[in-house]
Design a protein around this motif. Structure first.
Motif, PDB file in Angstrom:
ATOM      1  N   GLU A   1       0.834  -1.206   0.000  1.00 46.77           N
ATOM      2  CA  GLU A   1       0.000   0.000   0.000  1.00 46.77           C
ATOM      3  C   GLU A   1       0.865   1.251   0.000  1.00 46.77           C
ATOM      4  OE1 GLU A   1      -3.433   0.116   2.715  1.00 46.77           O
ATOM      5  OE2 GLU A   1      -2.691  -1.817   3.428  1.00 46.77           O
ATOM      6  N   THR A   2       0.371   2.300  -0.625  1.00 46.23           N
ATOM      7  CA  THR A   2       1.007   3.611  -0.543  1.00 46.23           C
ATOM      8  C   THR A   2      -0.065   4.653  -0.249  1.00 46.23           C
ATOM      9  OG1 THR A   2       0.779   4.037  -2.910  1.00 46.23           O
ATOM     10  CG2 THR A   2       2.844   3.034  -2.182  1.00 46.23           C
ATOM     11  N   LYS A   3       0.328   5.667   0.492  1.00 47.71           N
ATOM     12  CA  LYS A   3      -0.579   6.777   0.826  1.00 47.71           C
ATOM     13  C   LYS A   3       0.188   8.075   0.702  1.00 47.71           C
ATOM     14  CE  LYS A   3      -3.565   4.653   4.300  1.00 47.71           C
ATOM     15  NZ  LYS A   3      -4.038   4.762   5.678  1.00 47.71           N
ATOM     16  N   LYS A   4      -0.545   9.163   0.505  1.00 46.70           N
ATOM     17  CA  LYS A   4       0.025  10.501   0.513  1.00 46.70           C
ATOM     18  C   LYS A   4      -0.691  11.320   1.574  1.00 46.70           C
ATOM     19  CE  LYS A   4       1.678  11.086  -4.184  1.00 46.70           C
ATOM     20  NZ  LYS A   4       1.617  11.917  -5.396  1.00 46.70           N
ATOM     21  N   LEU A   5       0.082  12.026   2.376  1.00 46.20           N
ATOM     22  CA  LEU A   5      -0.468  12.935   3.378  1.00 46.20           C
ATOM     23  C   LEU A   5      -0.053  14.359   3.030  1.00 46.20           C
ATOM     24  CD1 LEU A   5       0.315  11.219   6.799  1.00 46.20           C
ATOM     25  CD2 LEU A   5      -1.868  11.322   5.625  1.00 46.20           C
ATOM     26  N   LYS A   6      -0.941  15.306   3.293  1.00 41.84           N
ATOM     27  CA  LYS A   6      -0.586  16.709   3.114  1.00 41.84           C
ATOM     28  C   LYS A   6       0.382  17.107   4.225  1.00 41.84           C
ATOM     29  CE  LYS A   6      -4.943  18.083   1.024  1.00 41.84           C
ATOM     30  NZ  LYS A   6      -6.145  18.905   1.201  1.00 41.84           N
ATOM     31  N   CYS A   7       1.313  17.987   3.903  1.00 42.24           N
ATOM     32  CA  CYS A   7       2.250  18.485   4.909  1.00 42.24           C
ATOM     33  C   CYS A   7       2.665  19.903   4.518  1.00 42.24           C
ATOM     34  CB  CYS A   7       3.470  17.569   5.033  1.00 42.24           C
ATOM     35  SG  CYS A   7       4.439  17.420   3.525  1.00 42.24           S
ATOM     36  N   LYS A   8       3.433  20.538   5.387  1.00 43.81           N
ATOM     37  CA  LYS A   8       3.864  21.908   5.125  1.00 43.81           C
ATOM     38  C   LYS A   8       5.254  22.103   5.705  1.00 43.81           C
ATOM     39  CE  LYS A   8       2.568  26.700   5.831  1.00 43.81           C
ATOM     40  NZ  LYS A   8       1.633  27.625   6.442  1.00 43.81           N
ATOM     41  N   ILE A   9       6.130  22.698   4.931  1.00 46.57           N
ATOM     42  CA  ILE A   9       7.454  23.078   5.411  1.00 46.57           C
ATOM     43  C   ILE A   9       7.458  24.589   5.544  1.00 46.57           C
ATOM     44  CG2 ILE A   9       9.919  23.155   4.902  1.00 46.57           C
ATOM     45  CD1 ILE A   9       9.619  20.576   3.384  1.00 46.57           C
ATOM     46  N   PRO A  10       7.689  25.113   6.750  1.00 51.20           N
ATOM     47  CA  PRO A  10       7.731  26.569   6.918  1.00 51.20           C
ATOM     48  C   PRO A  10       8.823  27.175   6.041  1.00 51.20           C
ATOM     49  CG  PRO A  10       7.690  25.466   9.048  1.00 51.20           C
ATOM     50  CD  PRO A  10       7.889  24.403   8.016  1.00 51.20           C
ATOM     51  N   CYS A  11       8.553  28.321   5.452  1.00 53.60           N
ATOM     52  CA  CYS A  11       9.507  28.926   4.523  1.00 53.60           C
ATOM     53  C   CYS A  11      10.739  29.499   5.221  1.00 53.60           C
ATOM     54  CB  CYS A  11       8.822  29.996   3.678  1.00 53.60           C
ATOM     55  SG  CYS A  11       7.720  29.240   2.457  1.00 53.60           S
ATOM     56  N   ASN A  12      10.726  29.628   6.524  1.00 54.36           N
ATOM     57  CA  ASN A  12      11.923  30.086   7.222  1.00 54.36           C
ATOM     58  C   ASN A  12      12.737  28.895   7.739  1.00 54.36           C
ATOM     59  OD1 ASN A  12      10.275  29.220   9.250  1.00 54.36           O
ATOM     60  ND2 ASN A  12      10.491  31.033  10.536  1.00 54.36           N
ATOM     61  N   TRP A  13      12.394  27.677   7.321  1.00 54.15           N
ATOM     62  CA  TRP A  13      13.047  26.469   7.824  1.00 54.15           C
ATOM     63  C   TRP A  13      14.176  26.086   6.880  1.00 54.15           C
ATOM     64  CZ3 TRP A  13      12.255  24.379  12.424  1.00 54.15           C
ATOM     65  CH2 TRP A  13      12.871  23.164  12.696  1.00 54.15           C
ATOM     66  N   LYS A  14      15.376  26.412   7.223  1.00 53.28           N
ATOM     67  CA  LYS A  14      16.535  26.100   6.386  1.00 53.28           C
ATOM     68  C   LYS A  14      17.535  25.227   7.156  1.00 53.28           C
ATOM     69  CE  LYS A  14      15.074  28.855   3.164  1.00 53.28           C
ATOM     70  NZ  LYS A  14      14.365  28.357   2.039  1.00 53.28           N
ATOM     71  N   LYS A  15      17.104  24.601   8.226  1.00 55.55           N
ATOM     72  CA  LYS A  15      17.994  23.822   9.060  1.00 55.55           C
ATOM     73  C   LYS A  15      18.451  22.558   8.344  1.00 55.55           C
ATOM     74  CE  LYS A  15      17.162  26.165  13.044  1.00 55.55           C
ATOM     75  NZ  LYS A  15      16.433  27.261  12.550  1.00 55.55           N
ATOM     76  N   LYS A  16      19.682  22.185   8.542  1.00 52.94           N
ATOM     77  CA  LYS A  16      20.215  21.000   7.876  1.00 52.94           C
ATOM     78  C   LYS A  16      19.637  19.710   8.439  1.00 52.94           C
ATOM     79  CE  LYS A  16      24.173  20.582  10.950  1.00 52.94           C
ATOM     80  NZ  LYS A  16      25.599  20.518  11.085  1.00 52.94           N
ATOM     81  N   PHE A  17      19.067  19.747   9.655  1.00 53.44           N
ATOM     82  CA  PHE A  17      18.578  18.509  10.252  1.00 53.44           C
ATOM     83  C   PHE A  17      17.114  18.234   9.949  1.00 53.44           C
ATOM     84  CE2 PHE A  17      17.163  21.257  13.646  1.00 53.44           C
ATOM     85  CZ  PHE A  17      18.222  22.125  13.836  1.00 53.44           C
ATOM     86  N   GLY A  18      16.450  19.010   9.133  1.00 54.36           N
ATOM     87  CA  GLY A  18      15.121  18.686   8.636  1.00 54.36           C
ATOM     88  C   GLY A  18      13.974  19.106   9.523  1.00 54.36           C
ATOM     89  N   ALA A  19      12.799  19.237   8.913  1.00 59.95           N
ATOM     90  CA  ALA A  19      11.612  19.715   9.613  1.00 59.95           C
ATOM     91  C   ALA A  19      10.935  18.621  10.425  1.00 59.95           C
ATOM     92  CB  ALA A  19      10.619  20.300   8.612  1.00 59.95           C
ATOM     93  N   ASP A  20      11.294  17.357  10.222  1.00 63.13           N
ATOM     94  CA  ASP A  20      10.652  16.264  10.955  1.00 63.13           C
ATOM     95  C   ASP A  20      11.388  15.894  12.231  1.00 63.13           C
ATOM     96  OD1 ASP A  20       8.673  16.088   9.078  1.00 63.13           O
ATOM     97  OD2 ASP A  20       9.695  14.561   7.893  1.00 63.13           O
ATOM     98  N   CYS A  21      12.476  16.561  12.517  1.00 61.66           N
ATOM     99  CA  CYS A  21      13.250  16.305  13.736  1.00 61.66           C
ATOM    100  C   CYS A  21      13.083  17.498  14.673  1.00 61.66           C
ATOM    101  CB  CYS A  21      14.724  16.102  13.401  1.00 61.66           C
ATOM    102  SG  CYS A  21      15.021  14.763  12.234  1.00 61.66           S
ATOM    103  N   LYS A  22      12.534  17.253  15.845  1.00 56.92           N
ATOM    104  CA  LYS A  22      12.286  18.329  16.810  1.00 56.92           C
ATOM    105  C   LYS A  22      13.292  18.220  17.948  1.00 56.92           C
ATOM    106  CE  LYS A  22       8.724  19.555  14.483  1.00 56.92           C
ATOM    107  NZ  LYS A  22       8.810  20.673  13.605  1.00 56.92           N
ATOM    108  N   TYR A  23      13.963  19.348  18.263  1.00 53.99           N
ATOM    109  CA  TYR A  23      15.029  19.362  19.259  1.00 53.99           C
ATOM    110  C   TYR A  23      14.733  20.336  20.389  1.00 53.99           C
ATOM    111  CZ  TYR A  23      17.804  16.783  15.883  1.00 53.99           C
ATOM    112  OH  TYR A  23      18.249  15.823  15.012  1.00 53.99           O
TER     113      TYR A  23
END
Length: 142
Positions: A63-85
């Motif tokens: 199975e495959t699915k697609k989910l809507k998501c959003k990357i903030p335009c001020n997010w330029k971090k090298k460690f990605g938007a899915d990693c919260k620190y």
């Protein structure tokens, strides 16, 4: 006596109308009809450029699915938007490099993202001198 009867009749009409309105609401159908429990989600891919609305694909067995998501335009971090620190305070300014550093410890990895446990970020030191007191100088008080 007639007032009580009128109030009782009004209450019954209101109760019947509420019950009928509840019947008219559509039953919510569970969207996720999949029985798969081991979904693997990819990164959020913006629709255009490098930020904004986009989608993330997930796979589980066949199975495959697609989910809507959003990357903030001020997010330029090298460690990605899915990693919260959880970040410490900024350290002092290094006279040699002209930057200050702080570290962050992984708090949450969204969608099974591959995240580093500890990350380090730097930024240029401020060129402005910040005054510590807003009052008069101690020399002027004496």
């Amino acid at each position: 006596m007639q007032v009580r009867g009128l109030l009782l009749l009004l209450a019954l009409i209101l109760l019947a109308a509420t019950a009928e309105a509840g019947k008219n609401k559509k039953e919510k159908v569970k969207k996720d009809s999949s029985e798969c429990d081991d979904w693997r989600w990819g990164p959020c891919v913006p629709n255009s450029k490098d930020c904004g609305l986009g989608y993330r694909e997930g796979t589980c067995k066949d199975e495959t699915k697609k989910l809507k998501c959003k990357i903030p335009c001020n997010w330029k971090k090298k460690f990605g938007a899915d990693c919260k620190y959880k970040f410490e305070s900024w350290g002092g300014c290094s006279a040699q490099t002209g930057v200050k550093t702080r570290s962050g410890i992984l708090k949450k990895a969204l969608y099974n993202a591959q995240c580093e446990e500890i990350v380090y970020v730097t930024k240029p030191c401020s060129s402005k001198m910040k005054s510590k007191s807003k009052g008069q100088s101690p020399l002027l008080l004496s």
